[in-house]
Design an enzyme around this catalytic site. Structure first.
Site, short mmCIF file in Angstrom:
data_model
loop_
_atom_site.label_atom_id
_atom_site.label_comp_id
_atom_site.label_asym_id
_atom_site.label_seq_id
_atom_site.Cartn_x
_atom_site.Cartn_y
_atom_site.Cartn_z
N SER A 102 -9.71 1.65 2.84
CA SER A 102 -8.92 2.45 1.98
C SER A 102 -7.82 1.62 1.53
O SER A 102 -7.16 1.80 0.31
CB SER A 102 -8.15 3.58 2.84
OG SER A 102 -7.39 2.90 3.76
N SER A 150 -10.22 -0.73 7.08
CA SER A 150 -9.51 -0.54 5.79
C SER A 150 -8.58 -1.66 5.19
O SER A 150 -8.40 -1.71 3.88
CB SER A 150 -8.44 0.50 5.74
OG SER A 150 -8.99 1.80 5.57
N LYS A 201 0.80 -1.24 -0.07
CA LYS A 201 0.03 -0.04 -0.02
C LYS A 201 0.86 1.41 0.00
O LYS A 201 2.05 1.29 0.67
CB LYS A 201 -0.81 -0.13 1.14
CG LYS A 201 -2.01 1.10 1.46
CD LYS A 201 -2.84 0.95 2.49
CE LYS A 201 -3.97 1.91 2.75
NZ LYS A 201 -4.69 1.66 3.78
#
Ligand code: GLN
Length: 490
Positions: free
Chosen positions: A154, A178, A79
């Site tokens: 997210s 997330s 990420k």
């Protein structure tokens, strides 16, 4: 054989028998990114050349007799709020467009030390604020099961990359859901570890008291390998703890006491998703688990507490992006004051959600209001923690839905932040109470994956993995990938 269908143990076996090279596997994933990512848009940066070079080094180690273990030769996506030295790290914000990390996050360093091959950096909601990955300043990631829908957020880039076979495993971060919510929407496995289990050093902070890094993978076992690699105390993060795991490991579902919240708020919940959760509870029961209803009154406070704590900490954490130390490189205008300058830079460099939370958080931290909001939220956080602790005297784990709905259409909730916030109603309590929680695929509704969530006692990751492994076997959705027909439909 499609090498991208192999799990970590299968890959290691093939490496050990010299049936595959790390370079061939890395190449297969990079090809997959080339073909798939123009539609899925999971990656912000692809590190193709670096990945191949690294694979060559690992192949030499294999030739010299190295035994593949850990994450050896495992292609991973990271990420883009986790720092990797020498690589652009944007947190999907325009304000960090040109930021090249000068150091590597501990979690990332640990996967490198364990032999992983980093394929690239994945898209997210700006600074990890969101539930659909639509808040990225760069691109909207799509759900590999249906590209007109969101992947969740997210960590939507990481979840979509794994689901679309663009990476075998991925790292995400979970502050309020997330990792688990996008895992649920993309049909993969995602774990949020107990707060303090994984170092936050090198994680671009959203909410420092809640953020945790964790794994996304196609099987519970692969998620566990990645989790065990990154977990553990770190001198660079004083909130990490040295803690031996709960001894109650054991095996299988037989005898496990699994609670479900009987008065959970199911308004806005898709009945077909609920049906899948009920089906999973039945599977748990028929495999020997003892299912029992439990009540936690304070759980209804979780979302409200979350948004007070997160917005407060956002306003503090994002204050550093002032255009001087970090931020888009813009020359001051003649006679521009400092305030005018930072206002201009931040208005340009930060997206709507980041600005909204900064404004709210500045208010909840301001003189006279901090006690009423931020400090009060922390007091009530303690109530939630104690209530969960009490329930864990009666049951070993809790089980329930991860998300109230399946993946929703792109744009559907984008202009309605309050509805978007409700996407996390079932994931946020584990963050507020500092508990480990995992989401695994349990079924399908409307031809889209549905995730179920186990929440365990603090530092009870072993127990959470044990239950998840058991349910994974009962449901039959291990190693699920987008586009692959589910083994059995509802
Ligand atoms: N969707 C939640 C939020 O918008 C959770 C984000 C996260 O876990 N990073 O804050």
């Amino acid at each position: 054989m499609d090498v991208k269908q192999l799990t970590i143990p299968e890959l290691h076996q093939a490496y050990a028998k010299r049936e595959l090279t790390v370079e061939a596997v890395t190449g297969a994933y990079l090809d997959s990114i080339t073909h798939t990512d123009p539609t899925v848009r999971a990656f912000l940066t692809v590190l193709g050349e670096q990945a191949i070079q690294r694979a060559e080094v690992l192949d030499k180690q294999l030739a010299a007799g190295a035994k593949p273990a850990g994450l050896f030769g495992v292609p991973i996506a990271i990420k883009d709020n986790l720092c990797l030295a020498g690589t652009r790290t944007t947190a999907a914000s325009k304000i960090l467009e040109h930021y090249v990390a000068p150091y590597t996050a501990t979690a990332v360093q640990r996967v490198l030390d364990a032999g992983a091959v980093v394929l690239g950096k994945t898209n997210l909601d700006e600074f990890a604020m969101g539930s659909s990955t639509e808040n990225s300043a760069y691109q909207k990631t799509t759900n590999p099961w249906d590209v007109t829908r969101v992947p969740g957020g997210s960590s939507g880039g990481s979840a979509a990359a794994v689901s679309a076979s663009e990476a075998l495993v991925a790292l995400g971060s979970d502050t309020g859901g997330s990792i688990r919510q996008p895992a649920s929407l993309c049909g993969v496995v995602g774990l949020k570890p107990t707060y303090g289990r994984v170092s936050r050093h090198g994680v671009i902070a959203l909410s420092s008291s809640l953020d945790q890094v964790g794994p996304l993978a196609c099987t519970v076992s692969d998620a566990r390998v990645l989790y065990e690699t990154i977990a553990g105390a770190d001198p660079l993060d004083a909130t990490t703890v040295v803690h031996t795991d709960d001894p109650a490991t054991g095996k299988g579902l037989m005898g496990l006491r699994v609670g479900y919240l009987e008065d959970a708020d199911t308004t806005g919940m898709d009945p077909e998703v609920l049906a899948q959760v009920q089906k999973a509870l039945k599977l748990l029961e028929s495999a020997g688990a003892k299912i029992q209803p439990v009540k936690i009154d304070s759980v209804k406070l979780a979302l409200a507490l979350y948004y007070v704590i997160v917005t407060s900490e956002v306003s503090s954490n994002l204050a550093r992006y002032d255009g001087i130390r970090y931020g888009v490189d813009m020359q001051p205008k003649p006679k521009e004051t400092f305030l005018q300058y930072t206002t201009r830079i931040r208005s340009h460099g930060l997206g709507m959600e980041a600005q909204r939370r900064t404004l709210l958080g500045t208010y909840t931290l301001s003189k006279g209001y901090a006690d009423r909001y931020y400090h009060r939220a922390h007091e009530l956080q303690g109530v939630l923690e104690r209530d969960f602790d009490a329930v864990f005297h009666d049951v070993d784990l809790l089980f329930g839905p991860t998300s109230p709905t399946v993946a929703f259409p792109l744009g559907e909730k984008f202009n309605d932040p309050l509805t978007m916030y409700l996407s996390d109603i079932f994931t946020v309590p584990a963050n507020i109470a500092n508990l480990p929680a995992i989401s695994i695929p349990i079924g399908f509704a409307h031809h889209l994956p549905v995730g179920g969530q186990f929440i365990g006692p603090r530092f009870g990751e072993n127990l959470v993995f044990r239950a998840a492994l058991g349910l994974e076997a009962e449901c039959g959705f291990a190693n699920l990938r987008a586009g692959k027909a589910p083994l059995h439909q509802a």
